[in-house]
Design a protein around this motif. Structure first.
Motif: not given
Length: 438
Positions: A288, A173, A212, A210, A82-83, A48
């Motif tokens: 990731t 996250y 990733m 974030i 998405n975080k 991220g």
């Protein structure tokens, strides 16, 4: 005569081309990739972070060079995850005009700011020693009602403190910001609680999204078996910035797992440049957030349909091949060796080809390595998925430290493993071998 010469020329070309491509797997190329991935500029490749974004751009560019087809979201090379992150800016709490130590309270909210001056606007409850902190929180986060909770009992207070540390860490996250909870947890102060009438709360935090991303590319299969997929993967993230030791705070992750990514990239180049139409599709992936709990591989496995998972013939995940194994040079081990026929079939292939390389069963059964890398989320869904490694993890003092640097690696060992895997994987992608679960 001219026809004979033409046929002879074609045969010579056919013989030379694989050897030429095979020679591209070299210590020089390996060092080039690992030097890039373990550079200080990437700041430890924390999932991220900007460093990870640069890492994934580099991997994507390499896949493009080899002519591989994008296999990510919407025709791209990326599968985005998405975080959300929160970062505490400031907080203060006064109860009955008495300041409460920041270690004795926790503002549990997704709001970016919260100013409060009226105690009457709060619902006030007590979490007794016999009550469970997690159960109480699960109940409270379902409501938007502002609530102050007096937390009693050492265990509950400890859980409160741990959750505060976790949620206020900008590198932790969250799956989502629910935007509903408004909870003030306070370590019980009987003298204040019994006469609680006044409150003054000032709280600010920064919330941010974030992204990733897994990197995905493929060589499409040819013919009726093209839907069958052989996955070759490795995680590209590492653990970022650590406490400084002798002036160094960047965990470069050269062995863990720039070495594995170097294998994925060179295998992608090797299979991509041979110009052979393989019956099965080869999917190359770098995952990731392995270091954060296999987030990338779990996300990918969760977002595949039952049919897609069923069509994965095997996942060969590659992790930490930067040092010779406990059994010596030109050897690598396979986690979960006895869970399928894949390990034995790959070992037999390299033996038949008489190359100076061997694959053997994971010697660290007590470490449960089979469930600790990116093969695991696929394995639990019934996919034949194993990790190949060589580093003697029992005695690797550089593991997860700032000392996992490029200069600590044995580059010839990495090349030996990659070349061995290229031979071992060949009959699988050609459709001559189909591993089975045991």
């Amino acid at each position: 005569m001219r026809i004979v010469q033409t046929i002879s020329s074609l045969l010579i070309l056919f013989i030379i081309l694989p050897t030429s491509v095979y020679s591209q797997i070299s210590t020089g190329r390996t060092k080039e990739i690992i030097d890039t991935l373990s550079s200080d500029a990437l700041r430890g490749r924390y999932a991220g972070s900007d460093g990870e974004r640069l890492t994934t751009e580099y991997i994507k560019t390499e896949f493009e060079k080899y002519g591989l087809v994008p296999a990510g979201d919407e025709g791209s090379y990326f599968q985005n995850i998405n975080k959300f992150g929160v970062e505490l800016i400031s907080e203060s709490l006064l109860l009955n005009k008495k300041a409460v130590s920041t270690s004795d309270f926790f503002i549990d909210t997704d709001r970016s700011d919260w100013m409060l001056k009226k105690a009457k606007s709060l619902k006030v409850i007590t979490l007794g020693e016999e009550d469970d902190f997690k159960d109480q929180r699960e109940s409270l986060i379902k409501t938007t009602e502002p609530t102050l909770v007096w937390v009693q009992g050492d265990m509950n207070q400890q859980q409160m403190s741990q959750l505060k540390i976790k949620l206020s860490n900008k590198e932790n996250y969250l799956d989502q910001l629910d935007g509903t909870r408004n909870i003030i947890w306070v370590k019980d102060q009987p003298e204040v609680r019994q006469k609680f009438k006044k409150i003054k709360l000032s709280f600010q935090q920064k919330t941010h999204q974030i992204v990733m991303r897994n990197v995905m590319a493929k060589i499409e299969g040819n013919g009726p078996r093209a839907k069958e997929v052989v996955m070759i993967g490795a995680h590209h993230d590492h653990i970022g910035i650590l406490q400084q030791i002798q002036g160094d705070s960047i965990a470069n992750g050269a062995d863990d797992n720039a070495s594995g990514v170097s294998a994925v990239l060179q295998l992608a180049e090797y299979f991509g440049k041979r110009r052979i139409k393989y019956p099965r599709t080869i999917l190359f992936v770098t995952f990731t957030a392995e270091e954060l709990g296999l987030i990338g591989s779990d996300y990918m496995a969760n977002h595949m349909s039952d049919e897609e998972l069923k069509n994965i013939v095997a996942l060969i995940n590659i992790e930490m091949i930067g040092k010779p194994s406990v059994n010596g040079k030109r050897k690598a081990y396979i986690t979960g060796y006895d869970k399928s026929t894949l390990g034995a079939q790959m070992a037999e292939t390299v033996l038949k080809n008489r190359i100076n390389f061997k694959l053997f069963a994971d010697p660290y059964e007590d470490l449960d390595l089979f469930m600790r890398s990116d093969n695991a989320p696929f394995a639990v869904r019934g996919v034949i998925a194993h990790t190949v490694s060589s580093t003697d993890i029992d005695f690797d003092t550089y593991y997860h430290t700032v000392n996992d640097e490029a200069e600590t690696l044995n580059y010839q060992n990495i090349v030996d493993v990659i070349k061995g895997l290229s031979v071992a994987i060949e009959p699988i992608v050609r459709g001559r071998i189909t591993p089975k679960l045991k």
